[in-house]
Scaffold this motif. Structure first.
Motif, PDB file in Angstrom:
ATOM      1  N   VAL A  34       0.840  -1.202   0.000  1.00 48.70           N
ATOM      2  CA  VAL A  34       0.000   0.000   0.000  1.00 48.70           C
ATOM      3  C   VAL A  34       0.875   1.251   0.000  1.00 48.70           C
ATOM      4  N   GLY A  35       1.926   1.219   0.815  1.00 54.02           N
ATOM      5  CA  GLY A  35       2.805   2.379   0.913  1.00 54.02           C
ATOM      6  C   GLY A  35       3.448   2.714  -0.427  1.00 54.02           C
ATOM      7  N   LEU A  36       3.880   1.687  -1.130  1.00 54.57           N
ATOM      8  CA  LEU A  36       4.531   1.903  -2.429  1.00 54.57           C
ATOM      9  C   LEU A  36       3.545   2.531  -3.430  1.00 54.57           C
ATOM     10  N   THR A  51       9.228   9.183   3.112  1.00 54.12           N
ATOM     11  CA  THR A  51       8.661   7.917   3.583  1.00 54.12           C
ATOM     12  C   THR A  51       9.596   7.232   4.576  1.00 54.12           C
ATOM     13  N   THR A  52       9.034   6.331   5.367  1.00 54.34           N
ATOM     14  CA  THR A  52       9.830   5.481   6.248  1.00 54.34           C
ATOM     15  C   THR A  52       9.706   4.049   5.750  1.00 54.34           C
ATOM     16  N   CYS A  53      10.817   3.311   5.837  1.00 55.56           N
ATOM     17  CA  CYS A  53      10.783   1.903   5.409  1.00 55.56           C
ATOM     18  C   CYS A  53      12.020   1.208   5.952  1.00 55.56           C
ATOM     19  N   GLY A  54      12.096  -0.102   5.758  1.00 60.20           N
ATOM     20  CA  GLY A  54      13.273  -0.855   6.182  1.00 60.20           C
ATOM     21  C   GLY A  54      14.421  -0.659   5.193  1.00 60.20           C
ATOM     22  N   GLY A  93       0.137   2.135  11.656  1.00 56.27           N
ATOM     23  CA  GLY A  93      -0.956   2.383  12.604  1.00 56.27           C
ATOM     24  C   GLY A  93      -0.730   1.880  14.018  1.00 56.27           C
ATOM     25  N   ILE A  94       0.527   1.762  14.436  1.00 53.27           N
ATOM     26  CA  ILE A  94       0.797   1.436  15.842  1.00 53.27           C
ATOM     27  C   ILE A  94       0.899   2.767  16.602  1.00 53.27           C
ATOM     28  N   PRO A  95       0.785   2.735  17.940  1.00 54.65           N
ATOM     29  CA  PRO A  95       0.816   4.010  18.679  1.00 54.65           C
ATOM     30  C   PRO A  95       2.030   4.871  18.341  1.00 54.65           C
ATOM     31  N   LEU A 114      -4.511   3.418   8.049  1.00 57.24           N
ATOM     32  CA  LEU A 114      -5.182   2.243   7.486  1.00 57.24           C
ATOM     33  C   LEU A 114      -5.676   1.311   8.582  1.00 57.24           C
ATOM     34  N   GLN A 115      -5.307   1.634   9.830  1.00 57.76           N
ATOM     35  CA  GLN A 115      -5.612   0.708  10.924  1.00 57.76           C
ATOM     36  C   GLN A 115      -6.758   1.218  11.803  1.00 57.76           C
ATOM     37  N   GLY A 116      -7.801   1.755  11.160  1.00 57.07           N
ATOM     38  CA  GLY A 116      -8.982   2.154  11.926  1.00 57.07           C
ATOM     39  C   GLY A 116      -9.548   0.965  12.678  1.00 57.07           C
TER      40      GLY A 116
HETATM   41  N1  LIG Z   1      -7.892  -0.031   5.696  1.00 56.39           N
HETATM   42  C1  LIG Z   1      -7.884  -0.719   4.581  1.00 56.39           C
HETATM   43  O1  LIG Z   1      -8.858  -0.746   3.819  1.00 56.39           O
HETATM   44  C2  LIG Z   1      -6.647  -1.479   4.208  1.00 56.39           C
HETATM   45  C3  LIG Z   1      -6.428  -1.866   2.884  1.00 56.39           C
HETATM   46  C4  LIG Z   1      -5.261  -2.538   2.565  1.00 56.39           C
HETATM   47  C5  LIG Z   1      -4.364  -2.840   3.593  1.00 56.39           C
HETATM   48  N2  LIG Z   1      -4.644  -2.482   4.877  1.00 56.39           N
HETATM   49  C6  LIG Z   1      -3.681  -2.744   5.950  1.00 56.39           C
HETATM   50  O2  LIG Z   1      -2.577  -1.889   5.736  1.00 56.39           O
HETATM   51  C7  LIG Z   1      -1.376  -2.506   6.214  1.00 56.39           C
HETATM   52  C8  LIG Z   1      -0.310  -2.451   5.150  1.00 56.39           C
HETATM   53  O3  LIG Z   1      -0.699  -3.296   4.062  1.00 56.39           O
HETATM   54  P1  LIG Z   1       0.355  -3.726   2.962  1.00 56.39           P
HETATM   55  O4  LIG Z   1      -0.365  -4.581   1.977  1.00 56.39           O
HETATM   56  O5  LIG Z   1       1.082  -2.507   2.479  1.00 56.39           O
HETATM   57  O6  LIG Z   1       1.333  -4.639   3.851  1.00 56.39           O
HETATM   58  P2  LIG Z   1       2.749  -5.254   3.451  1.00 56.39           P
HETATM   59  O7  LIG Z   1       2.940  -5.254   1.970  1.00 56.39           O
HETATM   60  O8  LIG Z   1       2.877  -6.529   4.201  1.00 56.39           O
HETATM   61  O9  LIG Z   1       3.782  -4.181   4.040  1.00 56.39           O
HETATM   62  C9  LIG Z   1       4.014  -3.996   5.385  1.00 56.39           C
HETATM   63  C10 LIG Z   1       5.355  -3.227   5.470  1.00 56.39           C
HETATM   64  O10 LIG Z   1       5.349  -2.432   6.637  1.00 56.39           O
HETATM   65  C11 LIG Z   1       6.680  -2.055   6.847  1.00 56.39           C
HETATM   66  N3  LIG Z   1       6.829  -1.747   8.288  1.00 56.39           N
HETATM   67  C12 LIG Z   1       6.602  -2.535   9.359  1.00 56.39           C
HETATM   68  N4  LIG Z   1       6.791  -1.833  10.500  1.00 56.39           N
HETATM   69  C13 LIG Z   1       7.123  -0.558  10.119  1.00 56.39           C
HETATM   70  C14 LIG Z   1       7.441   0.639  10.828  1.00 56.39           C
HETATM   71  N5  LIG Z   1       7.452   0.692  12.170  1.00 56.39           N
HETATM   72  N6  LIG Z   1       7.716   1.763  10.108  1.00 56.39           N
HETATM   73  C15 LIG Z   1       7.714   1.755   8.761  1.00 56.39           C
HETATM   74  N7  LIG Z   1       7.431   0.645   8.023  1.00 56.39           N
HETATM   75  C16 LIG Z   1       7.147  -0.498   8.706  1.00 56.39           C
HETATM   76  C17 LIG Z   1       7.569  -3.168   6.349  1.00 56.39           C
HETATM   77  O11 LIG Z   1       8.364  -2.506   5.405  1.00 56.39           O
HETATM   78  P3  LIG Z   1       9.893  -2.873   5.111  1.00 56.39           P
HETATM   79  O12 LIG Z   1       9.817  -4.158   4.313  1.00 56.39           O
HETATM   80  O13 LIG Z   1      10.368  -1.711   4.305  1.00 56.39           O
HETATM   81  O14 LIG Z   1      10.562  -3.048   6.457  1.00 56.39           O
HETATM   82  C18 LIG Z   1       6.573  -4.104   5.635  1.00 56.39           C
HETATM   83  O15 LIG Z   1       7.042  -4.524   4.385  1.00 56.39           O
HETATM   84  C19 LIG Z   1      -1.768  -3.929   6.627  1.00 56.39           C
HETATM   85  O16 LIG Z   1      -1.898  -3.954   8.041  1.00 56.39           O
HETATM   86  C20 LIG Z   1      -3.111  -4.149   5.965  1.00 56.39           C
HETATM   87  O17 LIG Z   1      -3.920  -5.027   6.702  1.00 56.39           O
HETATM   88  C21 LIG Z   1      -5.741  -1.790   5.206  1.00 56.39           C
END
Ligand SMILES: NC(=O)c1ccc[n+]([C@@H]2O[C@H](COP(=O)([O-])OP(=O)(O)OC[C@H]3O[C@@H](n4cnc5c(N)ncnc54)[C@H](OP(=O)(O)O)[C@@H]3O)[C@@H](O)[C@H]2O)c1
Length: 211
Positions: A34-36, A51-54, A93-95, A114-116
């Protein structure tokens, strides 16, 4: 103008979270799927994206349009960032990321997570109690942050949106939107595809192929 809400939001959120050319946008968790996408949508709208990422994701986020990438595993994010933002999208969406995002916004800015808690509270307590409880949590936070920081706080959710998909198609065809696909499964292996994501066996996007 491109809007994250074309992707995720309900109509009312769409109205408040618009991003415009030359605005500063912070995507917390730009290394994820999603971030990308959010980085690319914001960059295509002419925004300046941080942006922040690993560490393994730094080059990838810079390649798709982020101007600054901060490694959340090794850097002090608040020290690394100069100035304030018009909008923050928090995919984690962590504190800790919520505190960071709120503090880095300018007055009048928008924080979107995204973490409502609507889905988790409805799962835990059922719709009749969970949804009113979630509304109360949301209203409390909106009031609290408006009063303490002068910012708008909202939860964003995925929704089907033909207009949004059309915009994404246009950007993809123009080479401005690239979604890395990690693995493709035939439709007959839908269970394996879900397991691969749920058990985090595959880091990127998984695609189901229909014959
Ligand atoms: N509300 C909605 O409708 C909706 C829709 C889609 C997804 N979501 C939620 O959104 C979240 C993200 O989804 P996604 O598909 O993008 O997940 P994803 O592809 O698994 O990506 C998660 C990424 O978060 C990064 N990360 C973890 N802890 C971090 C931190 N403290 N600071 C910065 N980056 C951190 C990691 O990046 P690195 O690899 O760079 O370390 C990891 O690759 C999930 O929890 C998903 O359930 C919600």
């Amino acid at each position: 103008m491109v809007n994250w809400s074309l992707y995720y939001l309900s109509r009312n959120l769409e109205q408040i979270s618009r991003i415009e050319i030359r605005q500063r946008v912070l995507v917390l968790g730009g290394g994820g799927a999603v971030g990308l996408a959010a980085i690319q949508l914001s960059a295509a709208a002419g925004c300046i994206v941080t942006t922040t990422c690993g560490s393994q994701s730094i080059q990838r986020v810079l390649d798709v349009g982020a101007e600054q990438a901060i490694d959340y595993t090794t850097e002090d994010i608040e020290l690394a960032i100069k100035g304030q933002f018009d909008a923050v999208l928090d995919t984690i969406g962590i504190p800790e990321t919520e505190r960071l995002g709120i503090n880095l916004l300018k007055r009048g800015g928008h924080y979107m997570t995204l973490q409502g808690e609507a889905a988790s509270l409805a799962d835990r307590y059922g719709l009749a109690i969970g949804l009113p409880a979630a509304t109360a949590v949301l209203l409390k936070k909106q009031f609290q942050y408006r009063y303490s920081h002068g910012i708008e706080y909202c939860w964003t959710y995925m929704r089907a949106d033909a207009e949004g998909l059309d915009e994404i198609r246009r950007l993809a065809e123009a080479g401005k939107m690239k979604i890395p696909v990690e693995k493709t499964f035939p439709i007959t292996q839908v269970r394996e595809a879900h397991e691969a994501k749920e058990k985090r066996l595959v880091p990127g996007k998984v695609v189901l192929e229909v014959d």
